[in-house]
Design a protein around this motif. Structure first.
Motif, PDB file in Angstrom:
ATOM      1  N   SER A  13       0.812  -1.219   0.000  1.00  0.00           N
ATOM      2  CA  SER A  13       0.000   0.000   0.000  1.00  0.00           C
ATOM      3  C   SER A  13       0.846   1.271   0.000  1.00  0.00           C
ATOM      4  N   THR A  14       2.065   1.175   0.525  1.00  0.00           N
ATOM      5  CA  THR A  14       2.915   2.361   0.598  1.00  0.00           C
ATOM      6  C   THR A  14       4.189   2.257  -0.246  1.00  0.00           C
ATOM      7  N   GLY A  15       4.573   1.024  -0.612  1.00  0.00           N
ATOM      8  CA  GLY A  15       5.819   0.812  -1.333  1.00  0.00           C
ATOM      9  C   GLY A  15       7.044   0.853  -0.431  1.00  0.00           C
ATOM     10  N   GLU A  16       6.813   0.894   0.872  1.00  0.00           N
ATOM     11  CA  GLU A  16       7.928   0.984   1.819  1.00  0.00           C
ATOM     12  C   GLU A  16       8.409  -0.397   2.238  1.00  0.00           C
ATOM     13  N   SER A  18      10.286  -2.473   5.351  1.00  0.00           N
ATOM     14  CA  SER A  18      10.542  -2.364   6.789  1.00  0.00           C
ATOM     15  C   SER A  18      11.115  -3.676   7.295  1.00  0.00           C
ATOM     16  N   GLN A  19      11.696  -3.596   8.455  1.00  0.00           N
ATOM     17  CA  GLN A  19      12.298  -4.767   9.064  1.00  0.00           C
ATOM     18  C   GLN A  19      11.604  -5.077  10.375  1.00  0.00           C
ATOM     19  N   GLY A  20      11.340  -6.367  10.604  1.00  0.00           N
ATOM     20  CA  GLY A  20      10.712  -6.778  11.845  1.00  0.00           C
ATOM     21  C   GLY A  20       9.207  -6.679  11.792  1.00  0.00           C
ATOM     22  N   LYS A  21       8.601  -6.904  12.924  1.00  0.00           N
ATOM     23  CA  LYS A  21       7.146  -6.924  13.002  1.00  0.00           C
ATOM     24  C   LYS A  21       6.563  -5.525  12.839  1.00  0.00           C
ATOM     25  N   ALA A  22       5.397  -5.484  12.195  1.00  0.00           N
ATOM     26  CA  ALA A  22       4.686  -4.224  11.998  1.00  0.00           C
ATOM     27  C   ALA A  22       3.192  -4.494  12.127  1.00  0.00           C
ATOM     28  N   THR A  23       2.431  -3.460  12.236  1.00  0.00           N
ATOM     29  CA  THR A  23       0.997  -3.608  12.467  1.00  0.00           C
ATOM     30  C   THR A  23       0.193  -3.843  11.199  1.00  0.00           C
ATOM     31  N   HIS A  24       0.707  -3.490  10.041  1.00  0.00           N
ATOM     32  CA  HIS A  24      -0.067  -3.568   8.795  1.00  0.00           C
ATOM     33  C   HIS A  24       0.167  -4.887   8.072  1.00  0.00           C
ATOM     34  N   ALA A  25      -0.091  -5.999   8.727  1.00  0.00           N
ATOM     35  CA  ALA A  25       0.203  -7.316   8.173  1.00  0.00           C
ATOM     36  C   ALA A  25      -0.610  -7.630   6.922  1.00  0.00           C
ATOM     37  N   LEU A  26      -1.772  -7.047   6.762  1.00  0.00           N
ATOM     38  CA  LEU A  26      -2.606  -7.359   5.603  1.00  0.00           C
ATOM     39  C   LEU A  26      -2.069  -6.777   4.309  1.00  0.00           C
ATOM     40  N   THR A  27      -1.239  -5.775   4.388  1.00  0.00           N
ATOM     41  CA  THR A  27      -0.714  -5.153   3.170  1.00  0.00           C
ATOM     42  C   THR A  27       0.771  -5.442   2.959  1.00  0.00           C
ATOM     43  N   ARG A  28       1.312  -6.354   3.752  1.00  0.00           N
ATOM     44  CA  ARG A  28       2.741  -6.639   3.645  1.00  0.00           C
ATOM     45  C   ARG A  28       3.012  -7.938   2.911  1.00  0.00           C
ATOM     46  N   MET A  29       4.116  -7.974   2.186  1.00  0.00           N
ATOM     47  CA  MET A  29       4.622  -9.189   1.565  1.00  0.00           C
ATOM     48  C   MET A  29       5.906  -9.554   2.283  1.00  0.00           C
ATOM     49  N   GLY A  30       6.103 -10.828   2.511  1.00  0.00           N
ATOM     50  CA  GLY A  30       7.320 -11.267   3.165  1.00  0.00           C
ATOM     51  C   GLY A  30       7.014 -12.385   4.130  1.00  0.00           C
ATOM     52  N   PRO A  31       7.965 -12.800   4.869  1.00  0.00           N
ATOM     53  CA  PRO A  31       9.266 -12.148   5.078  1.00  0.00           C
ATOM     54  C   PRO A  31      10.274 -12.490   3.992  1.00  0.00           C
ATOM     55  N   TYR A  32      11.217 -11.591   3.820  1.00  0.00           N
ATOM     56  CA  TYR A  32      12.354 -11.762   2.924  1.00  0.00           C
ATOM     57  C   TYR A  32      13.624 -11.722   3.760  1.00  0.00           C
TER      58      TYR A  32
END
Length: 58
Positions: A13-16, A18-32
């Protein structure tokens, strides 16, 4: 983000990246494993989809 440990994620959703856990799990791809891989998340997904499609064709 130096000093952090953990996996890398790409937020669609943002193109950002990040490393480690975050709150926006529904819009994240990974882990890498690396930041570079997270930055290539969409490219990696396209490559994996193409490989799976080719396997289905066999």
């Amino acid at each position: 983000m130096s000093g952090l440990t953990g996996d890398w994620y790409y937020d669609v959703s943002t193109g950002e990246v990040s490393q480690g856990k975050a709150t926006h799990a529904l819009t994240r791809m990974g882990p890498y494993a690396t930041e570079d891989d997270a930055r290539r998340a969409l490219e990696i997904a396209a490559e994996r989809n193409a490989a799976a499609d080719a396997e289905d064709d066999d």
